[in-house]
Every structure is written in C-alpha cells, then in structure tokens.
Design a protein around this motif. Structure first.
Motif, PDB file in Angstrom:
ATOM      1  N   LEU A 108     -17.027  23.829  -3.419  1.00  0.00           N
ATOM      2  CA  LEU A 108     -16.236  23.285  -4.205  1.00  0.00           C
ATOM      3  C   LEU A 108     -15.251  22.133  -3.223  1.00  0.00           C
ATOM      4  O   LEU A 108     -14.847  21.039  -3.687  1.00  0.00           O
ATOM      5  N   TYR A 109     -16.460  21.829  -2.871  1.00  0.00           N
ATOM      6  CA  TYR A 109     -15.968  20.383  -1.801  1.00  0.00           C
ATOM      7  C   TYR A 109     -17.816  19.740  -1.589  1.00  0.00           C
ATOM      8  O   TYR A 109     -18.216  19.845  -2.370  1.00  0.00           O
ATOM      9  N   GLY A 110     -17.346  18.380  -1.120  1.00  0.00           N
ATOM     10  CA  GLY A 110     -18.411  17.195  -0.995  1.00  0.00           C
ATOM     11  C   GLY A 110     -18.527  18.111   0.513  1.00  0.00           C
ATOM     12  O   GLY A 110     -17.933  17.825   1.597  1.00  0.00           O
ATOM     13  N   CYS A 111     -19.606  17.995   1.124  1.00  0.00           N
ATOM     14  CA  CYS A 111     -20.592  18.221   2.090  1.00  0.00           C
ATOM     15  C   CYS A 111     -21.360  17.215   3.350  1.00  0.00           C
ATOM     16  O   CYS A 111     -21.582  16.796   2.573  1.00  0.00           O
ATOM     17  N   ALA A 112     -20.832  17.255   4.041  1.00  0.00           N
ATOM     18  CA  ALA A 112     -21.731  16.416   5.436  1.00  0.00           C
ATOM     19  C   ALA A 112     -22.584  17.041   6.171  1.00  0.00           C
ATOM     20  O   ALA A 112     -22.428  18.019   6.445  1.00  0.00           O
ATOM     21  N   ALA A 113     -23.426  16.216   6.108  1.00  0.00           N
ATOM     22  CA  ALA A 113     -24.557  16.009   7.204  1.00  0.00           C
ATOM     23  C   ALA A 113     -24.277  15.444   8.764  1.00  0.00           C
ATOM     24  O   ALA A 113     -23.666  14.382   8.063  1.00  0.00           O
ATOM     25  N   ILE A 114     -23.869  16.099   9.676  1.00  0.00           N
ATOM     26  CA  ILE A 114     -23.670  15.068  10.957  1.00  0.00           C
ATOM     27  C   ILE A 114     -24.166  15.204  12.328  1.00  0.00           C
ATOM     28  O   ILE A 114     -24.558  16.102  12.442  1.00  0.00           O
ATOM     29  N   VAL A 115     -24.115  14.219  13.383  1.00  0.00           N
ATOM     30  CA  VAL A 115     -24.875  14.469  14.154  1.00  0.00           C
ATOM     31  C   VAL A 115     -23.474  13.948  14.893  1.00  0.00           C
ATOM     32  O   VAL A 115     -22.382  13.079  14.968  1.00  0.00           O
ATOM     33  N   PRO A 116     -23.814  14.787  16.235  1.00  0.00           N
ATOM     34  CA  PRO A 116     -21.704  13.756  17.578  1.00  0.00           C
ATOM     35  C   PRO A 116     -22.061  12.847  17.658  1.00  0.00           C
ATOM     36  O   PRO A 116     -23.442  11.476  17.673  1.00  0.00           O
ATOM     37  N   THR A 117     -20.864  12.680  18.304  1.00  0.00           N
ATOM     38  CA  THR A 117     -21.155  11.453  19.202  1.00  0.00           C
ATOM     39  C   THR A 117     -20.838  11.290  19.839  1.00  0.00           C
ATOM     40  O   THR A 117     -20.811  12.720  21.145  1.00  0.00           O
ATOM     41  N   ASP A 118     -20.055  10.188  21.198  1.00  0.00           N
ATOM     42  CA  ASP A 118     -19.507  10.751  22.353  1.00  0.00           C
ATOM     43  C   ASP A 118     -18.313  10.561  22.505  1.00  0.00           C
ATOM     44  O   ASP A 118     -17.606  11.367  23.490  1.00  0.00           O
ATOM     45  N   GLU A 119     -17.365  10.959  21.169  1.00  0.00           N
ATOM     46  CA  GLU A 119     -16.135  11.418  21.020  1.00  0.00           C
ATOM     47  C   GLU A 119     -15.945  12.689  20.398  1.00  0.00           C
ATOM     48  O   GLU A 119     -16.807  12.957  19.328  1.00  0.00           O
ATOM     49  N   ASP A 120     -15.439  13.350  20.843  1.00  0.00           N
ATOM     50  CA  ASP A 120     -15.310  14.829  20.677  1.00  0.00           C
ATOM     51  C   ASP A 120     -14.807  15.151  19.433  1.00  0.00           C
ATOM     52  O   ASP A 120     -15.205  15.824  18.243  1.00  0.00           O
ATOM     53  N   ASP A 121     -14.215  14.320  18.790  1.00  0.00           N
ATOM     54  CA  ASP A 121     -13.813  14.234  16.540  1.00  0.00           C
ATOM     55  C   ASP A 121     -13.816  13.417  15.771  1.00  0.00           C
ATOM     56  O   ASP A 121     -13.400  13.542  14.517  1.00  0.00           O
ATOM     57  N   VAL A 122     -14.991  12.975  16.364  1.00  0.00           N
ATOM     58  CA  VAL A 122     -16.042  11.522  15.743  1.00  0.00           C
ATOM     59  C   VAL A 122     -17.293  12.190  15.599  1.00  0.00           C
ATOM     60  O   VAL A 122     -18.253  12.139  16.326  1.00  0.00           O
ATOM     61  N   VAL A 123     -17.682  11.795  14.510  1.00  0.00           N
ATOM     62  CA  VAL A 123     -19.170  12.347  14.639  1.00  0.00           C
ATOM     63  C   VAL A 123     -19.752  11.189  13.148  1.00  0.00           C
ATOM     64  O   VAL A 123     -18.980  10.839  12.460  1.00  0.00           O
ATOM     65  N   ARG A 124     -21.312  11.381  13.116  1.00  0.00           N
ATOM     66  CA  ARG A 124     -22.087  10.394  12.017  1.00  0.00           C
ATOM     67  C   ARG A 124     -22.686  10.828  11.069  1.00  0.00           C
ATOM     68  O   ARG A 124     -22.615  12.049  11.318  1.00  0.00           O
ATOM     69  N   VAL A 125     -22.035  10.240  10.190  1.00  0.00           N
ATOM     70  CA  VAL A 125     -22.151  10.961   8.745  1.00  0.00           C
ATOM     71  C   VAL A 125     -23.989  10.347   8.294  1.00  0.00           C
ATOM     72  O   VAL A 125     -23.587   9.431   7.918  1.00  0.00           O
ATOM     73  N   THR A 126     -24.954  11.689   8.142  1.00  0.00           N
ATOM     74  CA  THR A 126     -26.209  10.689   7.726  1.00  0.00           C
ATOM     75  C   THR A 126     -26.397  11.572   6.265  1.00  0.00           C
ATOM     76  O   THR A 126     -27.339  10.677   5.347  1.00  0.00           O
ATOM     77  N   ASP A 127     -25.299  12.816   5.914  1.00  0.00           N
ATOM     78  CA  ASP A 127     -25.332  12.308   4.483  1.00  0.00           C
ATOM     79  C   ASP A 127     -24.753  13.642   3.093  1.00  0.00           C
ATOM     80  O   ASP A 127     -24.003  13.996   5.111  1.00  0.00           O
TER      81      ASP A 127
END
Length: 299
Positions: A172-191
C-alpha cells in the motif's frame, strides 16, 4: 550545522478525486471531510505552520473551490456571530484565514503525486520545500515535520518520513531500502519502490505522507515517465535523487517515525481517526467515551 538553504515553503497536494469516499466526495472535496468539527486539511496546514512554514501552496483541481473558501474570510458569517456576541465561534471561523499565506495552483488532470508536486515548480523555485499529504495526519505532540527540517539542515538533499508497517501492508506504500547513520532516528535511503508486492519490498519501512524535498526534484520529475498506475510517481523521482551526490540534489535520508499517525485515506481508517480525535477532546470525551463503552457493550 551545514550551510543548506532554509525550508520556508510547504506544498499540499489536494487535487485527488476522492473516489474511495463516493458519493460524499461527488461535490465535497475529500480534504474537507470533517475530523469531528474541523476539515482534515486544516490540521495539515496547522502542522506546517507549527513547523515554521507560513507560505503554503495548495495544489487543487476541479470541484475544490470549497478549500479556498474555507481558508478565506467569511464576512457575513463573522458579522452575524459578532452581532450575537459569540466570540468562541467567531474565533473558530476566523482561524483558518489567519493561519498562513496560502496560494493555489490547479493540477489540470490527476496524473499522480509526482505531477502534482511538479505543478508547484513556479511557486517554489530554487528553494527546498516541505510536502504534506492530506491523507496522513500527524499528532501535534509529535513534531515530525520539524525534525525532518532539522535533518535536511544537517544532511541536505531530501528527507522522507518512514514508518514501520506489517509486511502484508507494504504493497500500500512506497517502501525504502535503508542503511543506518550515527543518529538513531535517521537513516540513509538507498532505494525506493512504489507499492511493491510484499515479497519484493526492500524493507517494511514505508514512506508516509511527509517529505522535505530538494528543488532538484523538479528537473527529475520533468523527465520521469509514468510509473505504477500510469501516473508520475514522486517515489520514482526521489529514487533518482537517492543515487545522487549533494552537488546534484541528493542524497535522500529518512526519519524513522514511531509516533502517532492517523490515516484518513479510506473509510475504516477515517472512522477510527474521528473516534480517536473525539476521545482526545476534553469538551467531548467525558460524554462521548461513556456512550461509546455502552454502545460497544450492547453490540
């Protein structure tokens, strides 16, 4: 903090046909359906304002005139309430017109969210902007948009709001592939993938209706072919930006949201939202909740 342009503008796409709520939306915009006694779209504008965004562009369409009327002054009604000395309702009527500077542009044909965002190009120009979808309401106690603007200030590029959903709902949504950053609530979106089958989803972190977007998205959208549903998808444009460096409008980061979100995109979730909002209202809850308990007990 890095030296990235400040976010001062908000874009609210409101041109959808509202087919899930027919026949109510035949003449009434879906965005004007009330959550207790206030239309859903007013909550969205209030959220933008609370994040410091006082310049709001509504992307509307045919039969959406009542949205403009709602955020305009109603002189005759105001005069009638003033004559009665009804200061409380007078304040409620005036409030929408005083929230922000609101502009309007029409999306001639419903060609998808990406196309609706592209309609904002002339107004937004070369500035980063927030995009808020009216189907998603975020509790005012959870300052998601403000946090997303902070993340944009640190990393640049674009920022999407991500919420974990059950695997069976990812389609039902757009979904993200993610990798972590140094911040708990922030990720880098790769796809990013728009409404994938559950078995093909890169994760169960779904994009919900809050974005902070780099203006490079307009160039990408102009060259993005129709995708799922034969519509121009914002998800596809953000996927392109996710693969770019900061000198080309990238990257894309995500804020992992674990707060209170209310969905008004379908009838069942809309009814849930109305009940939840009523239950939180101090002027309604003392009578509404006992009645609701009695009603459920008798079912």
């Amino acid at each position: 903090m890095a030296d990235f342009d400040a976010v001062t503008k908000a874009v609210v796409p409101a041109a959808g046909l509202g087919t899930r709520f027919l026949p109510a939306t035949k003449a009434t915009p879906k965005e004007m359906l009330p959550i207790v006694d206030k239309p859903a779209i007013q909550y969205v504008v209030e959220e933008a304002v609370s994040a410091g965004l006082l310049d709001v562009l509504m992307v509307t369409g045919k039969n959406k005139r009542s949205i403009e009327d709602h955020f305009d002054r109603a002189i005759e009604l105001e005069e009638a309430l003033e004559a009665k000395g009804d200061d409380e309702r007078l304040s409620q009527v005036r409030e929408p017109a005083d929230l922000a500077t609101i502009h309007y542009v029409r999306q001639g044909r419903p060609r998808g969210l990406g196309h609706a965002v592209l309609c904002a190009k002339q107004h937004v120009g070369d500035n980063p902007f927030a995009c808020l979808l009216g189907d998603d309401l975020i509790d005012y106690r959870d300052e998601l948009l403000k946090r997303m603007i902070e993340v944009r200030g640190v990393y640049g590029g674009s920022v999407v709001a991500l919420m974990e959903v059950p695997r069976e709902q990812v389609s039902l949504y757009g979904c993200a592939a993610i990798v972590p950053t140094d911040e708990d609530d922030v990720v880098r979106v790769t796809d990013l993938v728009e409404k994938p089958p559950a078995e093909e989803a890169p994760s169960n972190w779904a994009v919900i209706g809050r974005y902070v977007i780099d203006p490079a998205v307009f160039e990408v959208l102009e060259n993005t072919p129709p995708g799922r549903g034969n519509e121009i998808q914002l998800t596809d444009a953000l996927r392109t930006l996710a693969g770019r460096g900061s000198d080309q409008g990238g990257p894309v980061h995500g804020v992992l949201f674990r707060g209170r979100r209310y969905d008004t995109g379908n009838k069942l979730d809309y009814l849930r939202t109305v009940v939840q909002f009523a239950a939180d209202r101090p002027d309604l809850a003392p009578e509404f909740l006992p009645w609701l308990k009695e009603f459920l007990a008798a079912r």
